[in-house]
Each structure stands twice: as structure tokens, then as C-alpha cells.
Design a protein around this motif. Structure first.
Motif, short mmCIF file in Angstrom:
data_model
loop_
_atom_site.label_atom_id
_atom_site.label_comp_id
_atom_site.label_asym_id
_atom_site.label_seq_id
_atom_site.Cartn_x
_atom_site.Cartn_y
_atom_site.Cartn_z
N ASN A 1 0.80 -1.22 0.00
CA ASN A 1 0.00 0.00 0.00
C ASN A 1 0.83 1.28 0.00
O ASN A 1 0.31 2.35 -0.27
N SER B 1 -3.56 -3.31 -0.33
CA SER B 1 -4.42 -3.60 0.81
C SER B 1 -5.78 -2.98 0.56
O SER B 1 -6.01 -2.38 -0.49
N HIS C 1 -0.07 -8.72 -0.30
CA HIS C 1 0.45 -7.73 0.64
C HIS C 1 -0.44 -7.71 1.88
O HIS C 1 0.04 -7.69 3.00
N SER C 2 -1.74 -7.73 1.67
CA SER C 2 -2.69 -7.64 2.76
C SER C 2 -3.00 -9.02 3.35
O SER C 2 -2.72 -10.06 2.76
N ASN C 3 -3.61 -8.98 4.48
CA ASN C 3 -4.09 -10.19 5.16
C ASN C 3 -5.47 -10.57 4.64
O ASN C 3 -6.18 -9.74 4.08
N HIS D 1 -6.10 -2.20 8.15
CA HIS D 1 -5.67 -3.59 8.31
C HIS D 1 -6.85 -4.57 8.36
O HIS D 1 -6.73 -5.67 8.89
N GLY E 1 -8.10 -6.30 6.08
CA GLY E 1 -7.92 -7.47 5.23
C GLY E 1 -8.81 -7.41 4.00
O GLY E 1 -9.70 -6.57 3.89
N HIS F 1 1.74 -13.10 3.54
CA HIS F 1 1.51 -11.66 3.40
C HIS F 1 2.32 -10.87 4.41
O HIS F 1 2.94 -11.41 5.33
N HIS G 1 2.01 -6.44 5.61
CA HIS G 1 1.04 -5.40 5.89
C HIS G 1 0.65 -5.18 7.35
O HIS G 1 0.56 -4.06 7.79
#
Length: 179
Positions: free
Chosen positions: A23, A67, A98-100, A116, A118, A136, A138
Motif C-alpha cells: 500500500n 491492501s 500484501h494484505s491479510n 488492516h 484485510g 503476506h 502489511h
């Protein structure tokens, strides 16, 4: 700090580099790859919305960048955009994001208050393709979680800073400490 990171011989000389932008990154790896090639290092293959087969290992990777869209930025994804990407992508052994993952069903198309939160598209991809591993960053934490949703399960591996894993034909067998 990526220029310092890629000057370390053990990282510079890795024959295969794959990843997705985050991000706070630009839209792709063009600047980094130009620098890597100028320093005789292998460029990074951008996995976003793509499949990559690791040569000699018959192991496939897919990726989803960025994200959840928490502000107006073209390099962030709404839940719907991430979901649509996950629906189009082919099956891979390991999903690099990159993100969860976001575990609750959500394909909202607006700005999220929580950076965050996700992406549900990641969860959708894991379930739809019976993919076992999602790796991931992030969230600025380092952990391994097993998720069981319906009759599917997958492992979420979160990395913080520089970490490495040993990937074999039998799966991911350990997570090293940060360096």
C-alpha cells in the motif's frame, strides 16, 4: 531501504524473485527492477493477478497486491475489486499478498475505515482454489494461523520486516526468525 536490502549477496543472488507491491509502493516494480538489472541482479516478477511457476520445482504462485482501500489512492483495492480479481485468477499452490485475508464475507465497494481489515478476495481465492498457503505482510506482525472455513482450511503466514521460509515439494517446513 530496498536498495540496501538487495545489496546483500544472499538476497541479490537469489535466482527467482517474486512479489506484490504494498500500500505504500508504486504501482509496479519497474523502478526496483531497473535498479536490480543495473546491479546485475535478477528482477522481481510481479505476481499481481498473475500465476508464476517456480522453475525446477513445479510449484505455482499467484498474487494480489496492495491492501483494502482506506483512502483515495489508485494503488489500493476495494473489497469488490479484490474479490473480482480472486474470481479471475487461476489456481496456484501458494498465494502471495500484501494484505491479510478478511474472513467475513464482504465485497463492499467503498473506502474502509480500518487499513488492516484485510481483503475478502484473498479468503475467497483460498477457499475457491483449495490453496493451502497465503503469505503476506502489511499487518506489522509475524505469525502463522490456520483457518478452517466450511470444509476448507488454509494457513496464513504473516511476515514482518525481512523473514524467509523454506519451501519444499512437501510444503513450507519452517519460518526463520527475523534477520
Amino acid at each position: 531501504d530496498w536498495q540496501k536490502l538487495f545489496l546483500y549477496p544472499q538476497i541479490k543472488n537469489i535466482p527467482y524473485k517474486i512479489g506484490v507491491v504494498g500500500n505504500h509502493d508504486s504501482d509496479d516494480f519497474s523502478e526496483i527492477n531497473q535498479w536490480l538489472q543495473g546491479n546485475n541482479a535478477t528482477p522481481i516478477v510481479d505476481l499481481h493477478n498473475a500465476i508464476y511457476t517456480l522453475p525446477d520445482y513445479n510449484l505455482t504462485f499467484a498474487g494480489i497486491k496492495a491492501s483494502v482501500k482506506y483512502k483515495n489512492d489508485s494503488n489500493l483495492l476495494t473489497q469488490k475489486e479484490a474479490y473480482d480479481i480472486s474470481e479471475q485468477m487461476s489456481k496456484a499452490d501458494i498465494l502471495i499478498t500484501h494484505s491479510n485475508p478478511k474472513l467475513e464475507y464482504d465485497i463492499e465497494d467503498g473506502i474502509y475505515p480500518n487499513a488492516h481489515a484485510g481483503l475478502y478476495g484473498i479468503t475467497n481465492y483460498m477457499i475457491k482454489n483449495n490453496c493451502v498457503y497465503n503469505m503476506h505482510g502489511h499487518v506489522h506482525e509475524k505469525y502463522i494461523k490456520r483457518h478452517i472455513l466450511n470444509s476448507n482450511s488454509f494457513y496464513e503466514l504473516s511476515f514482518y520486516r525481512v523473514s524467509s521460509v523454506n519451501i519444499t515439494k512437501n510444503g513450507i517446513i519452517y519460518l526463520e526468525e527475523e534477520r
